[in-house]
Design a protein around this motif. Structure first.
Motif, PDB file in Angstrom:
ATOM      1  N   MET A   1       0.843  -1.182   0.000  1.00  0.00           N
ATOM      2  CA  MET A   1       0.000   0.000   0.000  1.00  0.00           C
ATOM      3  C   MET A   1       0.889   1.246   0.000  1.00  0.00           C
ATOM      4  N   ALA A   2       0.553   2.200  -0.852  1.00  0.00           N
ATOM      5  CA  ALA A   2       1.334   3.433  -0.957  1.00  0.00           C
ATOM      6  C   ALA A   2       1.158   4.287   0.301  1.00  0.00           C
ATOM      7  N   GLU A   3       2.234   4.970   0.649  1.00  0.00           N
ATOM      8  CA  GLU A   3       2.220   5.856   1.812  1.00  0.00           C
ATOM      9  C   GLU A   3       1.312   7.057   1.544  1.00  0.00           C
ATOM     10  N   GLN A   4       0.467   7.401   2.502  1.00  0.00           N
ATOM     11  CA  GLN A   4      -0.365   8.594   2.401  1.00  0.00           C
ATOM     12  C   GLN A   4       0.519   9.796   2.720  1.00  0.00           C
ATOM     13  N   VAL A   5       0.619  10.715   1.806  1.00  0.00           N
ATOM     14  CA  VAL A   5       1.497  11.874   1.971  1.00  0.00           C
ATOM     15  C   VAL A   5       0.687  13.154   1.832  1.00  0.00           C
ATOM     16  N   HIS A   6       0.957  14.073   2.714  1.00  0.00           N
ATOM     17  CA  HIS A   6       0.354  15.401   2.644  1.00  0.00           C
ATOM     18  C   HIS A   6       1.474  16.393   2.387  1.00  0.00           C
ATOM     19  N   ARG A   7       1.252  17.323   1.470  1.00  0.00           N
ATOM     20  CA  ARG A   7       2.246  18.366   1.200  1.00  0.00           C
ATOM     21  C   ARG A   7       1.648  19.717   1.569  1.00  0.00           C
ATOM     22  N   LEU A   8       2.409  20.471   2.334  1.00  0.00           N
ATOM     23  CA  LEU A   8       2.031  21.833   2.687  1.00  0.00           C
ATOM     24  C   LEU A   8       3.178  22.738   2.260  1.00  0.00           C
ATOM     25  N   ILE A   9       2.859  23.767   1.493  1.00  0.00           N
ATOM     26  CA  ILE A   9       3.843  24.763   1.078  1.00  0.00           C
ATOM     27  C   ILE A   9       3.374  26.108   1.612  1.00  0.00           C
ATOM     28  N   TYR A  10       4.286  26.815   2.263  1.00  0.00           N
ATOM     29  CA  TYR A  10       3.960  28.159   2.740  1.00  0.00           C
ATOM     30  C   TYR A  10       5.065  29.117   2.350  1.00  0.00           C
ATOM     31  N   ARG A  11       4.743  30.386   2.383  1.00  0.00           N
ATOM     32  CA  ARG A  11       5.742  31.437   2.169  1.00  0.00           C
ATOM     33  C   ARG A  11       5.641  32.413   3.317  1.00  0.00           C
ATOM     34  N   SER A  12       6.741  33.086   3.598  1.00  0.00           N
ATOM     35  CA  SER A  12       6.749  34.067   4.677  1.00  0.00           C
ATOM     36  C   SER A  12       7.864  35.068   4.454  1.00  0.00           C
ATOM     37  N   HIS A  13       7.738  36.205   5.115  1.00  0.00           N
ATOM     38  CA  HIS A  13       8.735  37.270   5.015  1.00  0.00           C
ATOM     39  C   HIS A  13       9.731  37.117   6.155  1.00  0.00           C
ATOM     40  N   SER A  14      11.009  37.040   5.819  1.00  0.00           N
ATOM     41  CA  SER A  14      12.059  36.864   6.818  1.00  0.00           C
ATOM     42  C   SER A  14      12.245  38.130   7.654  1.00  0.00           C
ATOM     43  N   THR A  15      12.398  37.947   8.967  1.00  0.00           N
ATOM     44  CA  THR A  15      12.734  39.059   9.864  1.00  0.00           C
ATOM     45  C   THR A  15      14.165  38.929  10.382  1.00  0.00           C
ATOM     46  N   VAL A  16      14.924  37.987   9.811  1.00  0.00           N
ATOM     47  CA  VAL A  16      16.294  37.738  10.258  1.00  0.00           C
ATOM     48  C   VAL A  16      17.200  38.864   9.763  1.00  0.00           C
ATOM     49  N   PRO A  17      17.884  39.548  10.687  1.00  0.00           N
ATOM     50  CA  PRO A  17      18.810  40.615  10.275  1.00  0.00           C
ATOM     51  C   PRO A  17      19.943  40.051   9.422  1.00  0.00           C
ATOM     52  N   GLY A  18      20.354  40.792   8.430  1.00  0.00           N
ATOM     53  CA  GLY A  18      21.401  40.343   7.513  1.00  0.00           C
ATOM     54  C   GLY A  18      22.686  39.916   8.199  1.00  0.00           C
ATOM     55  N   ASP A  19      23.057  40.609   9.262  1.00  0.00           N
ATOM     56  CA  ASP A  19      24.316  40.282   9.936  1.00  0.00           C
ATOM     57  C   ASP A  19      24.232  39.004  10.775  1.00  0.00           C
ATOM     58  N   ARG A  20      23.045  38.470  10.994  1.00  0.00           N
ATOM     59  CA  ARG A  20      22.872  37.225  11.757  1.00  0.00           C
ATOM     60  C   ARG A  20      22.341  36.090  10.886  1.00  0.00           C
ATOM     61  N   ARG A  21      22.192  36.366   9.614  1.00  0.00           N
ATOM     62  CA  ARG A  21      21.550  35.432   8.691  1.00  0.00           C
ATOM     63  C   ARG A  21      22.187  34.037   8.703  1.00  0.00           C
ATOM     64  N   ASP A  22      23.510  33.946   8.497  1.00  0.00           N
ATOM     65  CA  ASP A  22      24.160  32.644   8.433  1.00  0.00           C
ATOM     66  C   ASP A  22      23.982  31.860   9.726  1.00  0.00           C
ATOM     67  N   GLU A  23      24.150  32.523  10.844  1.00  0.00           N
ATOM     68  CA  GLU A  23      24.014  31.877  12.155  1.00  0.00           C
ATOM     69  C   GLU A  23      22.594  31.359  12.377  1.00  0.00           C
ATOM     70  N   VAL A  24      21.618  32.201  12.098  1.00  0.00           N
ATOM     71  CA  VAL A  24      20.217  31.837  12.319  1.00  0.00           C
ATOM     72  C   VAL A  24      19.789  30.720  11.370  1.00  0.00           C
ATOM     73  N   LEU A  25      20.188  30.816  10.110  1.00  0.00           N
ATOM     74  CA  LEU A  25      19.811  29.773   9.149  1.00  0.00           C
ATOM     75  C   LEU A  25      20.456  28.440   9.494  1.00  0.00           C
ATOM     76  N   ALA A  26      21.689  28.454   9.967  1.00  0.00           N
ATOM     77  CA  ALA A  26      22.338  27.208  10.395  1.00  0.00           C
ATOM     78  C   ALA A  26      21.552  26.567  11.535  1.00  0.00           C
ATOM     79  N   GLU A  27      21.084  27.386  12.466  1.00  0.00           N
ATOM     80  CA  GLU A  27      20.285  26.883  13.589  1.00  0.00           C
ATOM     81  C   GLU A  27      18.965  26.291  13.087  1.00  0.00           C
ATOM     82  N   ILE A  28      18.306  26.979  12.175  1.00  0.00           N
ATOM     83  CA  ILE A  28      17.046  26.495  11.612  1.00  0.00           C
ATOM     84  C   ILE A  28      17.251  25.122  10.983  1.00  0.00           C
TER      85      ILE A  28
END
Length: 145
Positions: A1-28
């Motif tokens: 039996m095939a796996e039941q899969v649900h896909r959710l796609i969302y978009r959002s506006h980043s509030t991450v400051p440019g100077d912390r971007r790499d650090e925050v994205l690595a954590e995410i």
């Protein structure tokens, strides 16, 4: 039996400051990869200068619950669902979370190797992945095609 899969796609506006971007994205990515793998969730996160577009795939209740947690995160605003639907199968089955560039030329599939993120083998996304990535990019105007 095939796996039941649900896909959710969302978009959002980043509030991450440019100077912390790499650090925050690595954590995410560290947190997402670990939790998603345990929860059976796969997907991809497209990042542009000011926008996130994320696809989550898995059990509907798990994906919906994860999205509700993500929605409350203060690292972004203007969160809106682009798509939420059952699908025939996973498009990102090998990716517990992949970081995707805004342009198609530098998409980087990532995977976990011994607890550390590593680029996947240098292969091209298949047609289905490419079509979904293009749709994701188009939600924020990241593609010119």
């Amino acid at each position: 039996m095939a796996e039941q899969v649900h896909r959710l796609i969302y978009r959002s506006h980043s509030t991450v400051p440019g100077d912390r971007r790499d650090e925050v994205l690595a954590e995410i990515f560290d947190v997402a990869r670990s939790k998603n793998k345990k929860a059976g969730v796969t997907g991809a996160l497209l990042i542009s200068d000011h926008w996130f577009v994320q696809a989550l795939e898995g059990d509907e209740a798990v994906v919906t619950g994860l999205f509700e947690t993500i929605r409350e995160d203060d690292r972004h605003t203007e969160v809106s669902v682009v798509e939420s639907t059952p699908v025939a199968g996973r498009v990102f089955s090998r990716w517990s979370m992949a970081r995707i560039s805004a342009s198609g030329r530098s998409d980087i599939p990532l995977h976990d190797v011994d607890g550390r993120i590593r680029p996947a083998a240098p292969d091209q996304p298949d047609r289905e992945q490419q079509e979904l990535l293009t749709r994701m990019r188009n939600t924020i105007g990241a593609d010119s095609v």
